[in-house]
Every structure is written in structure tokens, then in C-alpha cells.
Write a protein that holds these residues in place. Sequence first.
Motif, PDB file in Angstrom:
ATOM      1  N   SER A  25       0.850  -1.191   0.000  1.00 50.77           N
ATOM      2  CA  SER A  25       0.000   0.000   0.000  1.00 50.77           C
ATOM      3  C   SER A  25       0.886   1.241   0.000  1.00 50.77           C
ATOM      4  CB  SER A  25      -0.974  -0.027   1.179  1.00 50.77           C
ATOM      5  OG  SER A  25      -1.923   1.011   1.085  1.00 50.77           O
ATOM      6  N   ASN A  26       0.646   2.188   0.913  1.00 53.67           N
ATOM      7  CA  ASN A  26       1.445   3.426   0.909  1.00 53.67           C
ATOM      8  C   ASN A  26       2.606   3.410   1.891  1.00 53.67           C
ATOM      9  OD1 ASN A  26       0.156   3.719   3.334  1.00 53.67           O
ATOM     10  ND2 ASN A  26      -1.114   5.460   2.733  1.00 53.67           N
ATOM     11  N   GLY A  27       2.915   2.227   2.431  1.00 56.52           N
ATOM     12  CA  GLY A  27       4.080   2.107   3.304  1.00 56.52           C
ATOM     13  C   GLY A  27       3.887   2.668   4.694  1.00 56.52           C
ATOM     14  N   GLU A  39      16.993  -2.257   9.475  1.00 58.93           N
ATOM     15  CA  GLU A  39      18.040  -1.552   8.729  1.00 58.93           C
ATOM     16  C   GLU A  39      17.796  -1.490   7.226  1.00 58.93           C
ATOM     17  OE1 GLU A  39      21.583  -3.624   9.827  1.00 58.93           O
ATOM     18  OE2 GLU A  39      21.560  -2.872  11.902  1.00 58.93           O
ATOM     19  N   GLN A  40      16.942  -2.379   6.708  1.00 61.78           N
ATOM     20  CA  GLN A  40      16.695  -2.398   5.267  1.00 61.78           C
ATOM     21  C   GLN A  40      15.312  -2.993   5.000  1.00 61.78           C
ATOM     22  OE1 GLN A  40      19.851  -4.701   3.587  1.00 61.78           O
ATOM     23  NE2 GLN A  40      19.446  -6.501   4.837  1.00 61.78           N
ATOM     24  N   THR A  41      14.659  -2.492   3.956  1.00 57.59           N
ATOM     25  CA  THR A  41      13.319  -2.952   3.642  1.00 57.59           C
ATOM     26  C   THR A  41      13.129  -3.121   2.137  1.00 57.59           C
ATOM     27  OG1 THR A  41      12.539  -0.653   3.666  1.00 57.59           O
ATOM     28  CG2 THR A  41      12.177  -1.955   5.676  1.00 57.59           C
ATOM     29  N   ILE A  42      12.261  -4.069   1.790  1.00 62.72           N
ATOM     30  CA  ILE A  42      11.814  -4.264   0.411  1.00 62.72           C
ATOM     31  C   ILE A  42      10.295  -4.140   0.413  1.00 62.72           C
ATOM     32  CG2 ILE A  42      11.598  -5.896  -1.502  1.00 62.72           C
ATOM     33  CD1 ILE A  42      14.239  -7.169  -0.552  1.00 62.72           C
ATOM     34  N   TRP A  43       9.782  -3.303  -0.476  1.00 65.97           N
ATOM     35  CA  TRP A  43       8.344  -3.033  -0.562  1.00 65.97           C
ATOM     36  C   TRP A  43       7.833  -3.435  -1.943  1.00 65.97           C
ATOM     37  CZ3 TRP A  43       6.203  -0.929   3.898  1.00 65.97           C
ATOM     38  CH2 TRP A  43       7.115  -0.427   4.831  1.00 65.97           C
ATOM     39  N   VAL A  58       8.502   6.240   1.547  1.00 60.86           N
ATOM     40  CA  VAL A  58       9.587   5.427   2.106  1.00 60.86           C
ATOM     41  C   VAL A  58      10.982   5.858   1.672  1.00 60.86           C
ATOM     42  CG1 VAL A  58       8.039   3.442   2.261  1.00 60.86           C
ATOM     43  CG2 VAL A  58       9.563   3.649   0.283  1.00 60.86           C
ATOM     44  N   GLN A  59      11.086   6.713   0.666  1.00 59.70           N
ATOM     45  CA  GLN A  59      12.399   7.018   0.106  1.00 59.70           C
ATOM     46  C   GLN A  59      13.317   7.761   1.083  1.00 59.70           C
ATOM     47  OE1 GLN A  59      12.528   9.902  -3.107  1.00 59.70           O
ATOM     48  NE2 GLN A  59      10.513  10.698  -2.556  1.00 59.70           N
ATOM     49  N   LYS A  60      12.753   8.369   2.117  1.00 55.56           N
ATOM     50  CA  LYS A  60      13.592   9.096   3.076  1.00 55.56           C
ATOM     51  C   LYS A  60      14.315   8.155   4.047  1.00 55.56           C
ATOM     52  CE  LYS A  60       9.644  10.014   6.120  1.00 55.56           C
ATOM     53  NZ  LYS A  60       8.782  11.057   6.710  1.00 55.56           N
ATOM     54  N   ILE A  65      14.220  -0.677  -1.044  1.00 54.38           N
ATOM     55  CA  ILE A  65      14.000  -1.160  -2.404  1.00 54.38           C
ATOM     56  C   ILE A  65      12.497  -1.263  -2.618  1.00 54.38           C
ATOM     57  CG2 ILE A  65      14.375  -3.049  -4.033  1.00 54.38           C
ATOM     58  CD1 ILE A  65      16.874  -3.808  -2.382  1.00 54.38           C
ATOM     59  N   VAL A  66      12.004  -0.765  -3.756  1.00 56.19           N
ATOM     60  CA  VAL A  66      10.567  -0.763  -4.025  1.00 56.19           C
ATOM     61  C   VAL A  66      10.302  -1.385  -5.398  1.00 56.19           C
ATOM     62  CG1 VAL A  66       8.492   0.653  -4.137  1.00 56.19           C
ATOM     63  CG2 VAL A  66      10.371   1.347  -2.647  1.00 56.19           C
ATOM     64  N   TYR A  67       9.331  -2.301  -5.452  1.00 54.36           N
ATOM     65  CA  TYR A  67       8.951  -2.946  -6.698  1.00 54.36           C
ATOM     66  C   TYR A  67       7.472  -2.710  -6.982  1.00 54.36           C
ATOM     67  CZ  TYR A  67      13.283  -5.712  -6.396  1.00 54.36           C
ATOM     68  OH  TYR A  67      14.593  -6.118  -6.321  1.00 54.36           O
ATOM     69  N   ASN A  68       7.167  -2.381  -8.212  1.00 53.88           N
ATOM     70  CA  ASN A  68       5.784  -2.282  -8.677  1.00 53.88           C
ATOM     71  C   ASN A  68       5.437  -3.614  -9.341  1.00 53.88           C
ATOM     72  OD1 ASN A  68       4.073  -0.284 -11.229  1.00 53.88           O
ATOM     73  ND2 ASN A  68       3.246  -1.322  -9.441  1.00 53.88           N
ATOM     74  N   ALA A  69       4.827  -4.537  -8.572  1.00 52.10           N
ATOM     75  CA  ALA A  69       4.602  -5.891  -9.078  1.00 52.10           C
ATOM     76  C   ALA A  69       3.432  -6.535  -8.358  1.00 52.10           C
ATOM     77  CB  ALA A  69       5.860  -6.742  -8.889  1.00 52.10           C
TER      78      ALA A  69
END
Length: 215
Positions: A25-27, A39-43, A58-60, A65-69
Motif C-alpha cells: 500500500s502506501n508504506g 536496517e533495510q526494507t523491500i516493498w 519510504v524514500q527518506k 528497495i521498491v517494486y511495482n509488481a
Amino acid sequence: MLLPYGQLIKKYNIQPKGIIHCGASNGAECKSYYDNGVEQTIWIEPIKEVFEQLWQNVQKYPNVIVYNALIDEEEKEVDFHISDNNGESSSMFEFGEHKEMHSNVHFKETIRMQTQRLDSILKDVTGYDFINLDTQGAELSCLKSLGYLLNKINYVYCEVNKTEVYKDIPLFDELCEWMNEKGFDLKEVGKWVKNTKGQDAWSDAFWIRKTKCIN
């Protein structure tokens, strides 16, 4: 999350360093993750417009890492139904009890989308041992799409259903049986949301691998 992340990690004395969040969703959970030592996330989010909101939110944070899938066990074209509540109820499945439980929410459009497996997108999940799935009935399929990568996951948090909130979805007992076969203990289930008949319909659940892997 019906079971707040910060409370979970304290209760079970765990400290995940990397989280995969499928159906992002919007994180909204991002701040909680990083405030609690992640420390690290994949969305992963399938709806393009919501994906753009996700990226802005989330970019701040570091190591994002973000995927549109759209994730599924099988890679194929499917009808994906987009809901009018900022996409939060969007699914590959048609509404079941959802249309009575949330009568103000409707599908505004249906589009054809190509699904992808998590193991095809991610390849490797070293450093990520917690997965959160909120995919409106597709949680078991998403877990199966991890393939061999599931062996590196120690913690699974996902939405679960006791009734067909969406039509023809896997239900709680089936998911629990599969998770047990894969070496996970069910630790906790949140308060069940009732359907219009007063029956337990959906909630969130949390599993921990019986013998933790080193990731």
C-alpha cells in the motif's frame, strides 16, 4: 497491522534487520520498522498510483528497495480488481463477504496484469528474515512463490481469513497446515474481525520458524 510490530519484537525478543513487505500500500508501517531497529526494507505494491505514493513515503529511509509488481505462485495474466478505498481492498479475487462487511467499498475497475513470483523478483533475500503479507487473499500463494527463498525467512506476519471475505481464497486452517509443514510455529493471532453473521472473518497472524536459519 493488528499486531503492532514494535510490540511483537519485544514480546518474542527478536530483532529482524531486514523486512520484505508484500502488498505494501502506501508504506504506513515504514516508520515503525525503522524506529524499531530495522536496517533495510523491500516493498512490493501492484497498483501504479499507490506505488508512487509508497515511493514518496519510504524514500527518506535508508536501504529501501521498491517494486511495482503483482505477486502470485504462478506467473500468468490475471484480472486484478482495483478498489475505490485507495486500493486497500484490491485483489485478484472477487469480493465475497467483503461486500457486506464493507458495503461502502467497491471495485472501481478491473485490469489485466502479469503476475510475478517473489523468487523471480528478489533472487536473494540475504539479510531479510521477516516477511509481512497483506495481499487480500493471496497470502499463501505469495508465500509459495518464495520457493527456496522461504528457507531464509524466520518470521512471517500475514493477514488470514476464516471465511471467504474474498471468493475462493485459502482459509486459515489451510495456511496453518502449510506453515507447520514448512517448519513454522503459529505464535499469535490478532482480534478477529467479525462478518455480518457475527462469525470470525479475518485477522492478522504471526509465525516464527521452529529452528531459525542464519541469514
